[in-house]
Motif scaffolding. Structure first.
Motif, PDB file in Angstrom:
ATOM      1  N   LEU A  66       0.893  -1.221   0.047  1.00 59.37           N
ATOM      2  CA  LEU A  66       0.068  -0.011   0.106  1.00 59.37           C
ATOM      3  C   LEU A  66       0.939   1.186   0.238  1.00 59.37           C
ATOM      4  O   LEU A  66       1.807   1.280   0.769  1.00 59.37           O
ATOM      5  CB  LEU A  66      -0.983   0.019   1.384  1.00 59.37           C
ATOM      6  CG  LEU A  66      -1.994  -1.070   1.390  1.00 59.37           C
ATOM      7  CD1 LEU A  66      -2.560  -1.158   2.618  1.00 59.37           C
ATOM      8  CD2 LEU A  66      -2.654  -1.354   0.020  1.00 59.37           C
ATOM      9  N   PRO A  67       0.558   2.234  -0.815  1.00 57.99           N
ATOM     10  CA  PRO A  67       1.367   3.362  -0.819  1.00 57.99           C
ATOM     11  C   PRO A  67       1.794   4.132   0.670  1.00 57.99           C
ATOM     12  O   PRO A  67       2.912   4.659   0.396  1.00 57.99           O
ATOM     13  CB  PRO A  67       0.611   4.261  -1.885  1.00 57.99           C
ATOM     14  CG  PRO A  67      -0.494   3.375  -2.565  1.00 57.99           C
ATOM     15  CD  PRO A  67      -0.454   2.320  -1.522  1.00 57.99           C
ATOM     16  N   ARG A 112      -6.756  -2.478   5.097  1.00 56.59           N
ATOM     17  CA  ARG A 112      -6.809  -1.077   5.031  1.00 56.59           C
ATOM     18  C   ARG A 112      -7.872  -0.456   6.349  1.00 56.59           C
ATOM     19  O   ARG A 112      -8.897  -0.786   6.298  1.00 56.59           O
ATOM     20  CB  ARG A 112      -7.491  -0.318   3.893  1.00 56.59           C
ATOM     21  CG  ARG A 112      -6.460  -0.354   2.723  1.00 56.59           C
ATOM     22  CD  ARG A 112      -7.062   0.378   1.771  1.00 56.59           C
ATOM     23  NE  ARG A 112      -6.242   0.301   0.219  1.00 56.59           N
ATOM     24  CZ  ARG A 112      -5.195   1.329   0.241  1.00 56.59           C
ATOM     25  NH1 ARG A 112      -5.041   2.263   0.876  1.00 56.59           N
ATOM     26  NH2 ARG A 112      -4.202   1.238  -0.781  1.00 56.59           N
ATOM     27  N   VAL A 159      -9.677   6.871  -0.207  1.00 58.47           N
ATOM     28  CA  VAL A 159      -8.817   5.964  -1.008  1.00 58.47           C
ATOM     29  C   VAL A 159      -9.285   5.832  -2.329  1.00 58.47           C
ATOM     30  O   VAL A 159     -10.490   5.594  -2.653  1.00 58.47           O
ATOM     31  CB  VAL A 159      -8.728   4.617  -0.135  1.00 58.47           C
ATOM     32  CG1 VAL A 159      -7.931   3.814  -1.106  1.00 58.47           C
ATOM     33  CG2 VAL A 159      -8.164   5.026   1.165  1.00 58.47           C
ATOM     34  N   GLU A 183      -6.896   1.974  -6.116  1.00 55.85           N
ATOM     35  CA  GLU A 183      -6.314   1.477  -5.121  1.00 55.85           C
ATOM     36  C   GLU A 183      -6.868   0.219  -4.444  1.00 55.85           C
ATOM     37  O   GLU A 183      -6.410  -0.877  -4.153  1.00 55.85           O
ATOM     38  CB  GLU A 183      -5.860   2.526  -4.045  1.00 55.85           C
ATOM     39  CG  GLU A 183      -4.884   3.625  -4.718  1.00 55.85           C
ATOM     40  CD  GLU A 183      -3.559   2.813  -5.352  1.00 55.85           C
ATOM     41  OE1 GLU A 183      -2.970   2.143  -4.307  1.00 55.85           O
ATOM     42  OE2 GLU A 183      -3.177   2.898  -6.302  1.00 55.85           O
ATOM     43  N   THR A 209      -7.091  -2.428  -6.721  1.00 57.95           N
ATOM     44  CA  THR A 209      -5.700  -3.272  -6.731  1.00 57.95           C
ATOM     45  C   THR A 209      -5.545  -4.339  -5.636  1.00 57.95           C
ATOM     46  O   THR A 209      -5.079  -5.252  -5.638  1.00 57.95           O
ATOM     47  CB  THR A 209      -4.643  -2.226  -6.951  1.00 57.95           C
ATOM     48  OG1 THR A 209      -4.992  -1.361  -8.050  1.00 57.95           O
ATOM     49  CG2 THR A 209      -3.267  -2.799  -7.033  1.00 57.95           C
ATOM     50  N   ASP A 210      -5.853  -3.496  -4.309  1.00 61.75           N
ATOM     51  CA  ASP A 210      -5.860  -4.339  -3.210  1.00 61.75           C
ATOM     52  C   ASP A 210      -6.583  -5.932  -3.454  1.00 61.75           C
ATOM     53  O   ASP A 210      -5.954  -6.987  -3.007  1.00 61.75           O
ATOM     54  CB  ASP A 210      -6.629  -3.987  -2.051  1.00 61.75           C
ATOM     55  CG  ASP A 210      -6.037  -2.602  -1.331  1.00 61.75           C
ATOM     56  OD1 ASP A 210      -4.694  -2.340  -2.058  1.00 61.75           O
ATOM     57  OD2 ASP A 210      -6.435  -1.809  -0.685  1.00 61.75           O
ATOM     58  N   SER A 237      -0.952   1.840 -13.484  1.00 67.85           N
ATOM     59  CA  SER A 237      -0.487   2.155 -12.402  1.00 67.85           C
ATOM     60  C   SER A 237       0.564   0.695 -11.893  1.00 67.85           C
ATOM     61  O   SER A 237       0.425  -0.254 -12.348  1.00 67.85           O
ATOM     62  CB  SER A 237      -1.831   1.450 -11.290  1.00 67.85           C
ATOM     63  OG  SER A 237      -1.462   1.098  -9.952  1.00 67.85           O
ATOM     64  N   ARG A 255       1.847  -0.312  -9.192  1.00 65.47           N
ATOM     65  CA  ARG A 255       1.415  -1.460  -8.295  1.00 65.47           C
ATOM     66  C   ARG A 255       0.562  -2.609  -9.094  1.00 65.47           C
ATOM     67  O   ARG A 255       0.850  -3.579  -8.770  1.00 65.47           O
ATOM     68  CB  ARG A 255       0.590  -0.755  -6.952  1.00 65.47           C
ATOM     69  CG  ARG A 255       0.548  -1.791  -5.979  1.00 65.47           C
ATOM     70  CD  ARG A 255       0.323  -1.133  -4.534  1.00 65.47           C
ATOM     71  NE  ARG A 255      -1.055  -0.421  -4.552  1.00 65.47           N
ATOM     72  CZ  ARG A 255      -2.113  -1.190  -4.188  1.00 65.47           C
ATOM     73  NH1 ARG A 255      -2.009  -2.511  -3.329  1.00 65.47           N
ATOM     74  NH2 ARG A 255      -3.281  -0.504  -3.883  1.00 65.47           N
TER      75      ARG A 255
END
Length: 583
Positions: A7-8, A68, A74, A78, A81-82, A110, A112
């Motif tokens: 996670l960023p 998270r 968020v 993202e 992507t999780d 992205s 990630r």
């Protein structure tokens, strides 16, 4: 090892690390009730909750669990992507790749997402596609630690297709971005082995293993067991079987969360090392016979190694296969008999076969592990890590698990025997040296009578002072000095005066201590009230950190909240279980 990168703006924390070596079962359910914890999404093992973490690595099955704690604001990409990463970690590679490809068409590039997609391709065996995807990442912007992760994965992919020089270059780029990067260092050591640069590979493997406990921002960390196997492999190639045996024995005795496959590989290599050492060939063959139970399908080459060792010792593979078959059947009979004491209705040979799913015993993971734990104790397993029971799925898995811990017990016995032999040889060597006059005493043999009397008086005075000092120490801190316990720290209470107390949930053991103290009679009641006076009826142990001469700093125990903690006799400072990461 703490790891991060998924996670960023979050930290990935390894939790639920292996129990203290020598403590048989640290993760008992009664010591974990009402404590913050997270369940591994794959094996359902409890993982201690660490506030602020973006994910938690399950040390028992290697799954990285994304969590998270703050989802407000968020970006949707993202969160999606999780989900790709979660599906990937559950082993559903095709579904994860399909979801990643859909996201690529709906949003801008992205880093990630592309990195996870490349990792999925590599796991699916699409090596060239993974390499091209990882190379393409060089055109995308990302934090240094994520770019280092991508270079480490590229080094791994290039190594699988034999492009050694390019793999070395990718690993070096990774280490340029993040010095000492564990995954990059691991793949660089593997590449050096392929090019026969064994001394450099050994140095890197040792440095990486030593630094594994540091705080790292890394997506896919190598397991400590994998690094130790790499060290042992280097020793094999360097023709150092004694050193290889030392590394492998240490792994089997201390790395309690190593997977069954890792234990099987270590056992095969340890058996081979004993075969290569002078005077230990019989032990090597014995270990291979015991280790073969961990590899019934010969995926780790244990049956092949056993057959080769038997032929070199004058035996035959047919004889070894018969011994192997009888040992497996005998172990299953022992397991059925042990289970029959809890579940007589399913301990019948017709219903309890190797293919039987363990969920048949109990669908609740904690109750199922309670049952398997009691079974292990009836099978006289003296030391094991309860957490390693959670990933087991079938009776065959449990049979392999029992065989693995019996093998560890055998290795422990061999190490103790070796230490005793070395002790005896050392004493004999000292005796021979003295008989030859090679050893000289530093003390004069003859003393004047007056000098001897003066030394005697000083010695008596010193002993008296020591006795007085010990008596005073026992009076003010003896109850804590002699006490020993294990449990989970759940609170630190501090008074306005600055005196702080640890609150430890000792579970059933604490409740039994409280009951025994209140049921005692006579002198036993006095000693119990002195030693167990800080034990509460609910099993909580209160441990003051303040002593007459000062106190322990409560801040050092704050990271231990929610984790196992133990206090040994003849010490004053409790210690908590270290957190280690394993992929």
């Amino acid at each position: 090892m703490k790891v991060s990168g998924e996670l960023p703006a979050a930290t990935v924390v390894a939790a639920g690390a292996r129990a203290f070596p020598g403590l048989a079962v640290m993760d008992r359910k009664d010591a974990m009730d009402d404590k913050p914890k997270l369940r591994c999404m794959r094996c359902q093992a409890p993982i201690p909750f660490v506030p602020g973490a973006g994910s938690r690595l399950c040390p028992f099955c290697g799954t990285i669990n994304l969590v998270r704690e703050q989802r407000i604001a968020v970006p949707p990409l993202e969160l999606k992507t999780d989900e790709v990463f979660r599906i990937f970690q559950l082993g559903q590679h095709a579904a994860a790749l399909e979801k990643a490809d859909r996201l690529r068409t709906l949003a801008a590039e992205s880093f990630r997402l592309e990195f996870y997609r490349a990792a999925i391709l590599l796991e699916m065996g699409r090596k060239e596609d993974a390499i091209f995807a990882l190379i393409d990442l060089s055109g995308l912007d990302a934090p240094a630690y994520l770019r280092a992760d991508a270079q480490a994965k590229l080094s791994e992919a290039l190594l699988t297709v034999g492009r050694i020089d390019e793999s070395v270059e990718a690993a070096e780029r990774c280490l340029f971005l993040v010095e000492g990067h564990p995954a990059g260092s691991y793949h660089l050591a593997r590449a050096f082995i392929r090019t026969n640069r064994l001394d450099e590979a050994a140095r890197i493997a040792k440095e990486t293993l030593d630094a594994l406990e540091s705080d790292w921002r890394v997506t896919f960390p190598p397991q400590a067991a994998v690094l130790r196997l790499l060290q042992a492999k280097i020793c094999e190639l360097q023709k150092r079987p004694s050193k290889a045996a030392e590394v492998l024995a240490s792994m089997l005795l201390h790395d309690t969360t190593a997977s069954l496959d890792a234990v099987a590989t270590a056992a095969r290599m340890l058996g081979q090392a004993y075969l290569d050492l002078s005077g230990t060939r019989r032990l090597g063959l014995e270990l291979l016979r015991q280790a073969a139970l961990l590899d019934p399908e010969n995926r780790r080459g244990l049956l092949d190694a056993l057959g080769e060792a038997a032929r070199e010792s004058g035996g035959s593979m047919d004889e070894e296969r018969q011994i192997f078959k009888e040992s497996r059947e005998q172990l299953m009979r022992e397991i059925r008999e042990a289970l029959r004491q809890d579940r007589s209705e399913i301990a019948d040979p017709d219903t309890l076969v190797p293919e039987t799913e363990l969920s048949m015993l109990d669908r609740d993971s904690d109750r199922r592990c309670d049952l398997l734990e009691r079974t292990a104790e009836r099978l006289q397993l003296m030391r094991f890590d309860r957490g390693t029971l959670y990933p087991l799925r079938s009776m065959e898995d449990f049979r392999r698990w029992v065989a693995s811990w019996r093998l560890r017990q055998r290795v422990q016995q061999l190490e103790q025997d070796k230490a005793e032999v070395n002790r005896v040889l050392g004493l004999r060597s000292l005796r021979d040296a003295r008989e030859k006059g090679d050893a000289r005493s530093d003390l004069p043999r003859d003393r004047e009578p007056g000098s001897r009397r003066r030394w005697t008086r000083w010695l008596i005075l010193l002993l008296l002072l020591l006795i007085v000092g010990l008596s005073g120490f026992v009076a003010v801190a003896g109850d804590r000095w002699f006490d020993e316990f294990e449990g989970r720290l759940y609170r630190i209470e501090c008074q306005e005066s600055g005196d702080c107390t640890l609150h430890i949930d000792a579970g059933q053991g604490g409740r039994e201590r409280y009951k025994a103290a209140h049921d005692a009679q006579g002198i036993a009641r006095f000693t119990s009230s002195w030693l167990d006076g800080r034990v509460q009826a609910d099993g909580t142990i209160l441990y003051p950190l303040t002593f007459a001469w000062g106190g322990l700093d409560e801040k050092r125990f704050e990271p231990c909240i929610g984790r196992p903690i133990a206090k040994m006799a003849f010490t004053l400072t409790p210690i908590c279980a270290p957190a280690r990461a394993h992929d």
